[in-house]
Design a protein around this motif. Structure first.
Motif, PDB file in Angstrom:
ATOM      1  N   LYS A 403       6.425  -2.112  -0.701  1.00  0.00           N
ATOM      2  CA  LYS A 403       6.651  -1.438  -1.986  1.00  0.00           C
ATOM      3  C   LYS A 403       8.019  -0.788  -2.129  1.00  0.00           C
ATOM      4  O   LYS A 403       8.421  -0.449  -3.250  1.00  0.00           O
ATOM      5  CB  LYS A 403       5.579  -0.379  -2.206  1.00  0.00           C
ATOM      6  N   THR A 404       8.731  -0.574  -1.028  1.00  0.00           N
ATOM      7  CA  THR A 404      10.011   0.137  -1.102  1.00  0.00           C
ATOM      8  C   THR A 404      11.150  -0.832  -0.816  1.00  0.00           C
ATOM      9  O   THR A 404      11.223  -1.398   0.272  1.00  0.00           O
ATOM     10  CB  THR A 404      10.051   1.297  -0.094  1.00  0.00           C
ATOM     11  N   GLN A 405      12.028  -1.006  -1.788  1.00  0.00           N
ATOM     12  CA  GLN A 405      13.143  -1.938  -1.659  1.00  0.00           C
ATOM     13  C   GLN A 405      14.367  -1.235  -1.072  1.00  0.00           C
ATOM     14  O   GLN A 405      14.780  -0.179  -1.566  1.00  0.00           O
ATOM     15  CB  GLN A 405      13.501  -2.529  -3.022  1.00  0.00           C
ATOM     16  N   TYR A 406      14.931  -1.798  -0.005  1.00  0.00           N
ATOM     17  CA  TYR A 406      16.193  -1.333   0.558  1.00  0.00           C
ATOM     18  C   TYR A 406      17.324  -2.203   0.019  1.00  0.00           C
ATOM     19  O   TYR A 406      17.094  -3.318  -0.457  1.00  0.00           O
ATOM     20  CB  TYR A 406      16.166  -1.413   2.087  1.00  0.00           C
ATOM     21  N   VAL A 407      18.550  -1.695   0.118  1.00  0.00           N
ATOM     22  CA  VAL A 407      19.728  -2.401  -0.379  1.00  0.00           C
ATOM     23  C   VAL A 407      20.592  -2.806   0.809  1.00  0.00           C
ATOM     24  O   VAL A 407      20.882  -1.992   1.692  1.00  0.00           O
ATOM     25  CB  VAL A 407      20.536  -1.514  -1.351  1.00  0.00           C
ATOM     26  N   ALA A 408      21.026  -4.074   0.835  1.00  0.00           N
ATOM     27  CA  ALA A 408      21.856  -4.581   1.928  1.00  0.00           C
ATOM     28  C   ALA A 408      23.243  -3.964   1.862  1.00  0.00           C
ATOM     29  O   ALA A 408      23.845  -3.862   0.789  1.00  0.00           O
ATOM     30  CB  ALA A 408      21.956  -6.103   1.855  1.00  0.00           C
TER      31      ALA A 408
END
Length: 500
Positions: A403-408
């Motif tokens: 559910k939690t999106q990280y950013v590259a």
């Protein structure tokens, strides 16, 4: 009527913010405790001291600060005045220990950042800091009784730990931080802002003698909280400055990245060698197969020639029928030999990729599944947080726990979390190559937290965002970083392994 006015006074006030450092972060959980006893509309007792949050809605203070509540149980207003915000709150005493001189107060209407107890070793000469509301400062600055119930920053004083003593059968810490009567119930801290004692008494200075402070020791406080069945956070790791810890961790991170790159190169080399061995094996088998087929063709040719030669011998003996059969069989053998030779394997290798060993090198956006992350103490700095293991489910393309999106970002994945119910901003980071997970925490003031929430805006709690949504998320995270203090208060670094 007087009681109503007092209750109204405990509802309103002004706030002031604290600077962003470890002591100030703890100071946001320090409160002024005010007790007012009213009998027959007459004020028969007034007292005030200090206290600190041990849970979001529970305050530790000295028993003697709230002894009016013991003497007038039905006629006392216990006021809790935070250091931030615009309100004060009414509380009630839920645990009282006159021997240890400790009390626990519960209140509702707000959530304060809890303090943590330091359970590690302290030695004589270590720096200590006292926070509270000394009465002599109040007398010098208060313009009216309302100033005693107006939120304001606690007074800070510094000194050193002078040793442990026993006072009236209770273990106490002797220290040189300046305190006065209103400091009673306030925390005595180490330089990282962890509670090591509860200020309770001072020596009297006579004929120029120096005064010393006494604080109820951490051991007594822990026993009191245990008896009161009150959970609390405790930290046993020593105090290191955040600058030193960030520098040391950056060096360790660089080494880990270099080691991971080296391991990746080694894995690539090993994979290449394994694939080359597989190819060489395939070439050897292909060559052997070609040679075997050519040997078979040769045998068939020789056998055919011998049979054809025997046909002439049979003919000379008058065995015509047998000669015809021998000639036919020999010719067929020669024909088969020619066909086998023509159709012999080329000796070239054509091995499908699926037959070769699979590479062991994972891509940065690959799913790793469920991981259990364990704290690395020598790379971490903790002031209030738990040191327990952290489970995460690392999905493909930076999706965490589904559910939690990280950013590259530069080979890592980052996410800035700005909660609505806490005064802490967390910058989370994960490196798939080293499997190092970190949580850099900023303990914010109320005003700073409001600015962070405004910069954050609305962030959807979903994964698998499109490029436009990822761009917006990256922009929101950059905006939050821009309003954070120059240095964090904590950095928790974990090593992650497969939970299976």
């Amino acid at each position: 009527m007087i009681r109503l006015l007092l209750l109204l006074a405990l509802t309103f006030g002004l706030a002031s913010s604290a600077s962003a450092d470890d002591i100030a972060a703890t100071g946001r959980g320090v409160v002024r405790v005010v007790t007012i006893a009213v009998v027959d509309d007459q004020v028969v007792g007034f007292g005030h001291g200090s206290g600190f949050a041990i849970a979001p809605n529970r305050i530790v203070t000295n028993a003697h600060v709230v002894d009016l509540a013991e003497r007038y149980p039905d006629n006392v207003v216990v006021g809790i005045v935070p250091t931030e915000g615009s309100k004060s709150y009414q509380g009630k005493v839920i645990a009282y220990d006159s021997q240890r001189d400790l009390a626990l107060i519960e209140f509702t209407g707000a959530r304060l950042p809890p303090s943590a107890l330091y359970t590690g070793p302290m030695t004589e000469g270590d720096a200590v800091v006292s926070l509270g509301f000394p009465g002599n400062v109040d007398l010098a600055t208060a313009r009216s009784a309302a100033d005693y119930i107006r939120p304001m920053t606690p007074v800070r004083s510094e000194g050193v730990l002078s040793g442990r003593r026993v006072l009236s059968g209770v273990e106490v810490l002797l220290h040189t931080a300046s305190i006065a009567r209103g400091n009673s119930g306030g925390p005595l801290l180490d330089r990282c802002g962890r509670v090591i004692g509860v200020n309770s008494a001072i020596t009297r200075g006579e004929e120029g003698d120096s005064t010393f402070g006494f604080a109820i020791a951490d051991t007594e406080l822990a026993g009191f909280l245990h008896d009161a069945k009150q959970p609390y956070a405790s930290i046993g790791t020593g105090c290191t400055s955040i600058e030193d810890r960030l520098r040391q961790d950056a060096d360790a991170d660089a080494r880990a990245t270099a080691d991971a790159a080296s391991a990746k190169r080694d894995a690539a080399t090993q994979d290449a060698m394994t694939r080359e061995v597989a190819l060489e094996k395939a070439r050897t088998e292909a060559s052997r197969s070609r040679e075997n087929v050519m040997a078979l063709a040769g045998l068939l040719l020789v056998a055919g020639a011998l049979v054809i030669g025997s046909a002439g011998l049979l003919e000379s003996r008058g065995q015509r029928r047998q000669a015809v059969w021998a000639l036919g069989i020999g010719g067929l053998s020669v024909l088969v030999a020619i066909i086998v030779f023509v159709l012999r394997p080329s000796g070239e290798v054509d091995v499908p990729l699926s037959a070769l060993p699979k590479t062991r090198i994972s891509t940065p956006d690959a799913a790793l599944g469920k991981l259990m992350c364990t704290l690395i103490p020598e790379r971490s700095r903790i002031t209030i947080s738990s040191s327990e293991d952290v489970p995460i489910d690392w999905g493909a393309k930076g999706c965490v726990n589904g559910k939690t999106q990280y950013v590259a970002a530069n080979g890592r994945w980052d996410r800035v979390l700005v909660p609505d119910a806490e005064q802490t901003v967390s910058v989370l980071s994960f490196d798939p190559a080293t499997r190092v997970y970190s949580n850099t925490r900023y303990l914010m003031s109320a005003a700073g937290m409001e600015a962070a929430r405004t910069a954050r805006g609305v962030v959807p709690n979903v994964c698998n965002m499109d490029e436009a949504a990822l761009g917006r998320l990256a922009g929101q995270q950059a905006a939050v970083r821009a309003v954070l203090p120059p240095l964090p208060n904590e950095k928790l670094v974990y090593s992650c392994k497969s939970a299976r």
